[in-house]
Write a protein that holds these residues in place. Structure first.
Motif, PDB file in Angstrom:
ATOM      1  N   PRO A 296       0.810  -1.222   0.000  1.00 11.75           N
ATOM      2  CA  PRO A 296       0.000   0.000   0.000  1.00 11.75           C
ATOM      3  C   PRO A 296       0.845   1.275   0.000  1.00 11.75           C
ATOM      4  O   PRO A 296       0.396   2.339  -0.413  1.00 11.75           O
ATOM      5  N   GLU A 297       2.089   1.118   0.439  1.00  8.40           N
ATOM      6  CA  GLU A 297       2.979   2.276   0.465  1.00  8.40           C
ATOM      7  C   GLU A 297       3.348   2.753  -0.937  1.00  8.40           C
ATOM      8  O   GLU A 297       3.731   3.881  -1.152  1.00  8.40           O
ATOM      9  N   ARG A 298       3.272   1.811  -1.895  1.00  8.53           N
ATOM     10  CA  ARG A 298       3.730   2.173  -3.243  1.00  8.53           C
ATOM     11  C   ARG A 298       2.573   2.420  -4.191  1.00  8.53           C
ATOM     12  O   ARG A 298       2.691   2.289  -5.386  1.00  8.53           O
ATOM     13  N   LEU A 299       1.412   2.743  -3.624  1.00 12.23           N
ATOM     14  CA  LEU A 299       0.264   3.025  -4.476  1.00 12.23           C
ATOM     15  C   LEU A 299      -0.042   4.515  -4.429  1.00 12.23           C
ATOM     16  O   LEU A 299       0.338   5.187  -3.490  1.00 12.23           O
ATOM     17  N   PRO A 300      -0.731   5.017  -5.451  1.00 11.85           N
ATOM     18  CA  PRO A 300      -1.034   6.443  -5.452  1.00 11.85           C
ATOM     19  C   PRO A 300      -1.933   6.852  -4.281  1.00 11.85           C
ATOM     20  O   PRO A 300      -2.686   6.029  -3.811  1.00 11.85           O
TER      21      PRO A 300
END
Lengths: 300, 352
Positions: A296-300
């Motif tokens: 989730p950290e690497r999602l917009p």
């Protein structure tokens, strides 16, 4: 002025009974759905597992042995896996192409999506019948080939003597039937990607392929993961289309479960097949969850 | 480094003309702001320069080379987007390195450039983090570093500070100015915030309804607005416009008398900056009815009317004026702009 304790006590008195009343309301509201699922899912699940691993009321692997020793067992495992491996990647690629194309369309976008999702509304048996009417001996395909002068007489596509044609026929029908749901999920995923990401990539020198593979694809990972899990699980459960087109000429796992249950009246072996299908589906899900990590950290 | 020539650019969306023959020349190394309210066409113009939007007609030249048919990547520019557009699935390092990676730069050059850009923007300590762990201001620094890392000939910025809170915006503004001054990149900066444009720019192009109304230095645009729109848009409070009669080539306003511009007809609009006045005892000066007096600490803001027309003026904080007072104002003759009441355009300056 009242001291802080007085205020606190006052608010407690105000809120106290209300919050106490409210704590169980969410549980009450959730209860029907939980009870419903427990009754109609968990209970049959436990029963099925018991059915598969028992014989005359005692724990036993007899049903498993019967299943594994059956003539159709290995072909049905092989066919189900081959079909899944052939169908799911094609569906994902087609859905990605469709989703990317429709994103470029301005007017009429909704209409195109609407038409593309028609197969979603058709039951799988009906879909099988549609393709049967195309592929059977007197079907549309033969009529077309005949009128073009490509064949001289009716040709059979769906018999045990033409296993490759039968496989391709079933695969095409499954792709036709099941791509829409993948596309819906992927279009939803693509809509979540702000266009600025693609524009920024374009400004900094990324061509269309680089943009797709380095920007778009990583950003729709969650959608891709959902679509893959859903489609793969459904592909392992393939039955009606196969039944309509090939009958038992093309044995698959769910088909065998159905046969043991209805024709042979052997619920234990049918249960063994059901458990096997569930284990395969769960394993596939775990593989996808591990392989396509969604951080989730690497999602917009 | 390169100059930019925008040559008669037009852009229509259906029957709506977003840009009506816009021409503008930006010199090498210059910082020019496109300033205007939303819908004026400034972002469309920037996107045409970037190549993200195609013009209906006209030409854009960067360094004397027409780029109108080229894709964005061949125009030698970098861009900073309003919502940052920092890639969430890449570390800050890979974000800053993105343009260089696309140019297939070798690792040593990528490392050197990323470190240089990160140093300029003070984001060295975040290089191995993902953007979601950063604040808006930090993300904007990443976006600027990504743009500077490729050492672009031209830097385009689309409202880069508008998503930041007021305090951070001020801080980033100062820092941007420092960073861009040392980089020497030709910069086009789109904003609707006139203080940003005033503070940052070498020159400002004020846009309105798809037309560039005026191009000039911040001081020039502030003091000598070419149109009523420019005067009203720039400055806080905006310029006051008071319609006054002309007789025999003279304008008489209260106890004040001016030479009217010779092009003026029976009426002329007096454009007055709020701070170009001083208090005068009545009956001297121009009579103003004060409706609201707001002591702001640094100055005193008065809202009211002159000749029944609404005005806002600024007086030194030391003056005492109260709501409901009627006061006299002496105008600074050198800072008056005369405008045509019909066209809204300003007349050439008149000798005071």
């Amino acid at each position: 002025m009242p001291g802080p304790h007085a205020i606190l006590n006052y608010t407690r008195r105000l809120r106290g009974p209300m919050t106490n009343n409210r704590t169980w309301i969410p549980y009450l509201l959730i209860l029907p759905s939980v009870a419903f699922l427990a009754l109609l899912f968990v209970v049959p699940l436990v029963q099925t597992i018991w059915l598969a691993f028992s014989d005359n009321g005692l724990p036993s692997l007899a049903n498993m042995r019967t299943m594994a020793g059956d003539l159709n067992f290995l072909p049905s495992v092989r066919n189900t896996f081959l079909l899944t491996i052939a169908v799911v990647p094609v569906q994902v690629v087609i859905a990605l192409v469709m989703g990317t194309l429709v994103a470029k369309v301005g007017a009429g976008r909704e209409t195109i999506l609407w038409i593309w999702t028609i197969p979603l509304g058709i039951s799988d048996l009906a879909a099988g019948m549609v393709w049967l009417s195309i592929l059977q001996n007197t079907g549309y395909l033969n009529s077309l080939l005949f009128s073009l002068g490509l064949i001289e007489r009716q040709t059979s596509w769906l018999t045990y003597q033409t296993p490759v044609a039968l496989f391709i026929g079933i695969a095409v029908a499954e792709i036709w039937r099941g791509t829409a749901i993948v596309m819906v999920i992927i279009v939803a995923g693509l809509n979540q990607v702000p266009k600025e990401f693609k524009e920024a990539a374009e400004i900094f020198g990324a061509g269309p392929w680089t943009r797709f593979f380095r920007i778009t694809l990583p950003l729709i990972r969650p959608a891709l993961q959902s679509a893959l899990i859903l489609r793969t699980v459904l592909a392992f459960e393939v039955f009606a289309v196969v039944y309509a087109l090939g009958g038992r000429n093309f044995p698959v796992l769910v088909g065998e479960a159905y046969t043991w249950q209805n024709q042979n009246q052997n619920y234990g072996v049918a249960g063994a097949y059901a458990v096997l299908i569930m284990v395969i589906s769960l394993a596939a899900t775990v593989v996808y969850l591990k392989a396509i990590k969604v951080d989730p950290e690497r999602l917009p | 480094m390169a100059n930019i020539v925008i040559d008669r650019i037009r852009k229509s969306f259906g029957s709506f003309e977003a840009l009506k023959e816009v021409s503008l020349t930006i010199n090498d190394g210059e910082f020019v702001s496109l300033l205007g309210p939303s819908g004026c066409g400034k972002t469309t113009l920037l996107r045409i320069i970037a190549g993200l939007e195609t013009a209906t007609s006209g030409d854009v030249r960067i360094g004397d080379r027409s780029v109108i048919g080229l894709p964005p990547k061949d125009r030698g520019l970098a861009m900073v987007f309003q919502n940052y557009a920092v890639f969430p699935h890449m570390t800050v390092y890979e974000n800053v390195a993105f343009g260089l990676r696309m140019q297939k730069a070798d690792d040593a050059r990528v490392k050197a450039q990323v470190e240089k850009a990160a140093g300029l923007l003070h984001i060295e300590q975040y290089l191995d983090r993902y953007p979601n762990k950063l604040s808006g201001g930090q993300r904007q620094r990443v976006a600027v570093a990504r743009a500077l890392a490729v050492e672009p000939k031209v830097l385009l910025m689309d409202e880069p500070l508008s998503n930041l809170d007021a305090l951070l915006r001020l801080e980033m503004r100062t820092e941007l100015k420092t960073v861009l001054q040392s980089a020497g990149t030709t910069t086009i900066y789109v904003t609707h915030d006139q203080t940003e444009a005033m503070g940052l720019s070498d020159r400002i192009a004020v846009m309105h309804n798809g037309v560039v109304e005026q191009v000039g230095t911040p001081v020039d645009v502030y003091n000598h607005p070419a149109t009523r729109f420019v005067g009203g848009f720039i400055g806080n409070p905006p310029m006051n416009f008071i319609k006054v009669p002309v007789s025999n080539g003279q304008v008489v306003a209260g106890a004040e008398q001016f030479v009217a511009p010779k092009e003026a007809g029976g009426e002329v609009v007096l454009g007055l900056r709020g701070e170009a006045v001083e208090l005068a005892p009545l009956p001297q000066g121009l009579e103003m009815k004060v409706r609201v007096a707001e002591p702001m600490g640094s100055h005193l803001l008065l809202t009211g009317s002159i000749h029944d027309q609404p005005v806002r003026v600024i007086l030194p904080a030391s003056e005492t004026v109260r709501s409901g007072d009627t006061i006299g104002l002496k105008l600074d003759r050198n800072r008056i702009t005369w405008l045509s009441p019909e066209s809204g355009k300003s007349y050439p300056a008149v000798a005071a």
